[in-house]
Write an enzyme that holds these catalytic residues in place. Structure first.
Site, mmCIF file in Angstrom:
data_model
loop_
_atom_site.group_PDB
_atom_site.id
_atom_site.type_symbol
_atom_site.label_atom_id
_atom_site.label_comp_id
_atom_site.label_asym_id
_atom_site.label_seq_id
_atom_site.Cartn_x
_atom_site.Cartn_y
_atom_site.Cartn_z
ATOM 1 N N GLU A 88 -7.055 4.345 7.519
ATOM 2 C CA GLU A 88 -6.897 5.757 7.330
ATOM 3 C C GLU A 88 -8.278 6.464 6.651
ATOM 4 O O GLU A 88 -8.416 7.606 6.852
ATOM 5 C CB GLU A 88 -5.621 6.084 6.440
ATOM 6 C CG GLU A 88 -4.519 5.812 7.311
ATOM 7 C CD GLU A 88 -3.252 5.436 6.434
ATOM 8 O OE1 GLU A 88 -3.176 5.539 5.382
ATOM 9 O OE2 GLU A 88 -2.173 4.824 7.089
ATOM 10 N N GLU A 141 -5.760 -5.103 10.062
ATOM 11 C CA GLU A 141 -4.962 -4.148 10.293
ATOM 12 C C GLU A 141 -5.070 -3.568 11.682
ATOM 13 O O GLU A 141 -5.787 -2.552 11.823
ATOM 14 C CB GLU A 141 -4.661 -3.184 9.430
ATOM 15 C CG GLU A 141 -4.358 -3.882 8.084
ATOM 16 C CD GLU A 141 -3.787 -2.976 7.051
ATOM 17 O OE1 GLU A 141 -2.651 -2.874 6.636
ATOM 18 O OE2 GLU A 141 -4.631 -1.685 6.834
ATOM 19 N N GLY A 168 1.946 1.986 10.465
ATOM 20 C CA GLY A 168 2.850 3.283 10.435
ATOM 21 C C GLY A 168 3.350 3.556 11.807
ATOM 22 O O GLY A 168 3.917 4.752 11.839
ATOM 23 N N HIS A 198 -9.745 1.094 4.431
ATOM 24 C CA HIS A 198 -8.368 1.163 5.323
ATOM 25 C C HIS A 198 -8.792 2.226 6.195
ATOM 26 O O HIS A 198 -9.499 2.899 6.464
ATOM 27 C CB HIS A 198 -7.404 1.753 4.022
ATOM 28 C CG HIS A 198 -6.069 1.614 4.702
ATOM 29 N ND1 HIS A 198 -5.461 2.735 5.779
ATOM 30 C CD2 HIS A 198 -5.065 0.915 4.562
ATOM 31 C CE1 HIS A 198 -4.386 2.306 6.031
ATOM 32 N NE2 HIS A 198 -4.003 1.048 5.448
ATOM 33 N N ASN A 248 0.807 -1.315 -0.003
ATOM 34 C CA ASN A 248 -0.013 0.009 -0.044
ATOM 35 C C ASN A 248 0.912 1.141 0.036
ATOM 36 O O ASN A 248 1.538 1.572 1.089
ATOM 37 C CB ASN A 248 -0.946 0.020 1.349
ATOM 38 C CG ASN A 248 -1.702 1.463 1.385
ATOM 39 O OD1 ASN A 248 -1.872 1.929 0.504
ATOM 40 N ND2 ASN A 248 -2.088 1.484 2.531
ATOM 41 N N TRP A 249 0.978 1.776 -1.205
ATOM 42 C CA TRP A 249 1.981 3.015 -1.286
ATOM 43 C C TRP A 249 1.425 4.546 -0.538
ATOM 44 O O TRP A 249 1.995 5.120 -0.432
ATOM 45 C CB TRP A 249 2.285 3.330 -2.707
ATOM 46 C CG TRP A 249 2.821 2.363 -3.498
ATOM 47 C CD1 TRP A 249 3.425 1.099 -2.982
ATOM 48 C CD2 TRP A 249 3.398 2.336 -4.765
ATOM 49 N NE1 TRP A 249 4.166 0.548 -4.070
ATOM 50 C CE2 TRP A 249 4.305 1.422 -5.110
ATOM 51 C CE3 TRP A 249 3.654 3.485 -5.719
ATOM 52 C CZ2 TRP A 249 4.758 1.131 -6.383
ATOM 53 C CZ3 TRP A 249 3.987 3.383 -6.924
ATOM 54 C CH2 TRP A 249 4.804 1.985 -7.266
ATOM 55 N N LYS A 250 0.135 4.148 -0.041
ATOM 56 C CA LYS A 250 -0.483 5.495 0.232
ATOM 57 C C LYS A 250 -0.377 6.603 -0.592
ATOM 58 O O LYS A 250 -0.364 6.344 -1.862
ATOM 59 C CB LYS A 250 0.129 5.672 1.837
ATOM 60 C CG LYS A 250 -0.186 4.408 2.789
ATOM 61 C CD LYS A 250 0.164 4.824 3.856
ATOM 62 C CE LYS A 250 0.423 3.591 5.016
ATOM 63 N NZ LYS A 250 -0.222 3.650 6.168
ATOM 64 N N GLY A 267 2.633 -1.209 4.047
ATOM 65 C CA GLY A 267 2.773 0.222 4.015
ATOM 66 C C GLY A 267 4.028 0.568 3.592
ATOM 67 O O GLY A 267 4.661 0.474 2.721
ATOM 68 N N GLY A 268 4.732 1.245 4.566
ATOM 69 C CA GLY A 268 6.203 1.932 4.571
ATOM 70 C C GLY A 268 7.039 0.965 3.836
ATOM 71 O O GLY A 268 7.794 1.532 2.864
ATOM 72 N N SER A 303 2.932 -2.474 10.228
ATOM 73 C CA SER A 303 4.664 -2.507 10.417
ATOM 74 C C SER A 303 5.196 -3.924 10.183
ATOM 75 O O SER A 303 6.171 -4.203 10.759
ATOM 76 C CB SER A 303 4.749 -2.039 11.764
ATOM 77 O OG SER A 303 4.253 -0.590 11.917
HETATM 78 C C1 PEP Z 1 -0.862 0.075 5.772
HETATM 79 O O1 PEP Z 1 -0.784 0.981 5.032
HETATM 80 O O2 PEP Z 1 -1.997 -0.727 5.382
HETATM 81 C C2 PEP Z 1 -0.054 -0.621 6.541
HETATM 82 C C3 PEP Z 1 0.039 -1.622 7.028
HETATM 83 O O3 PEP Z 1 1.211 0.400 6.850
HETATM 84 P P1 PEP Z 1 2.503 -0.044 7.542
HETATM 85 O O4 PEP Z 1 3.035 -1.242 7.100
HETATM 86 O O5 PEP Z 1 3.263 1.059 7.140
HETATM 87 O O6 PEP Z 1 2.045 -0.116 9.094
#
Ligand code: PEP
Length: 251
Positions: A97, A167, A173, A95, A9-11, A233-234, A212
């Site tokens: 967010e 999640e 994040g 999601h 997930n590049w956000k 994500g990251g 994470s």
């Molecule tokens: C996400 O954006 O769905 C996510 C899990 O982010 P991260 O891996 O950065 O926690």
């Protein structure tokens, strides 16, 4: 036997130049990833770029959000058909967010899920509890509520063409990962809830963990019996890190 799925997930990150480098590196490594499913969720303006660079490869692409409406006067929204025009395979739904920042309710997420399934796009339904909810001991109830909103609108059979992503909001994040045991317990509860409707469906459903995930913790998470990969994500923005997570799922 369920295949594992690792999805990035590049956000709201990326640029034509940075994406080109990242997608080219992923494509070059795809041969080592045949044993699992891999996808990237890119920002919508870059769907054409993802399609151009990934088509014909084993790596799928998708969008991070979609409208529940098919078309019309919804300025700024993107319809399922538009995602299909760019050969998206998946779309993220609900999601945390989107839920927390844009006020998406369980019912909105359910309507988006239904819109995606209706056109053959695979929704990746994100569910998860906040830290406050975990500390209050209502994790299972929160996740049941999020899943049931979709079940009520679409019926369980829609989950034949879907993925669920657990999640925990407190792990996204933040650098804090759920322990494999914490994640496994919730994944098992999700599978159990769906098995009340259809045991075969529940045993085939891919349930991925997000929060994470990185190369250093992926293997132990993916070793749990009900964890079928990760939503990343990251760490999905760094080719070598993302590929290491994919390899942990493929091994
Ligand atoms: C996400 O954006 O769905 C996510 C899990 O982010 P991260 O891996 O950065 O926690």
């Amino acid at each position: 036997m369920r295949r594992k799925l690792v999805a990035g997930n590049w956000k709201m990150h990326g640029s034509l130049q940075a994406n080109h480098a990242l997608l080219t590196q992923l494509r070059a490594a795809q041969e080592g990833l045949a044993a699992c499913d891999v996808a990237v969720f890119v920002p919508a303006p870059y769907l054409a770029q993802a399609q151009n660079l990934l088509q014909g490869s084993a790596i799928a692409w998708g969008a991070q959000n979609v409208s529940k409406h098919a078309a019309g006067a919804y300025t700024g929204e993107i319809a399922v058909n538009m995602l299909c025009d760019f050969a998206c395979k998946y779309v993220l739904i609900g999601h945390s967010e989107r839920r927390a920042i844009y006020g998406e309710t369980d019912f909105v997420a359910a309507a988006k899920f239904a819109a995606a399934v209706g056109k053959g796009l695979i929704p990746v339904l994100c569910v998860g509890e906040t830290l406050q909810e975990r500390e209050a001991g209502v994790t299972d109830a929160v996740i049941a509520r999020q899943i049931d909103a979709v079940l009520e609108l679409t019926g369980y059979s829609a989950f034949h063409q879907a993925v669920v992503a657990y999640e925990p909001v407190w792990a996204i994040g933040t650098g804090k990962t759920a322990t494999p045991e914490q994640a496994q317990a919730v994944h098992a509860a999700i599978r159990q809830r769906l098995s009340l409707h259809d045991g075969a469906l529940a045993s085939q459903l891919q349930i991925v963990y997000g929060g994470s995930v990185k190369a250093a913790n992926a293997a132990e998470l993916f070793a749990m019996p009900d964890i079928d990969g990760g939503l990343v994500g990251g760490a999905s923005l760094v080719a070598e890190e993302f590929l290491a997570i994919c390899r942990a799922a493929c091994s």
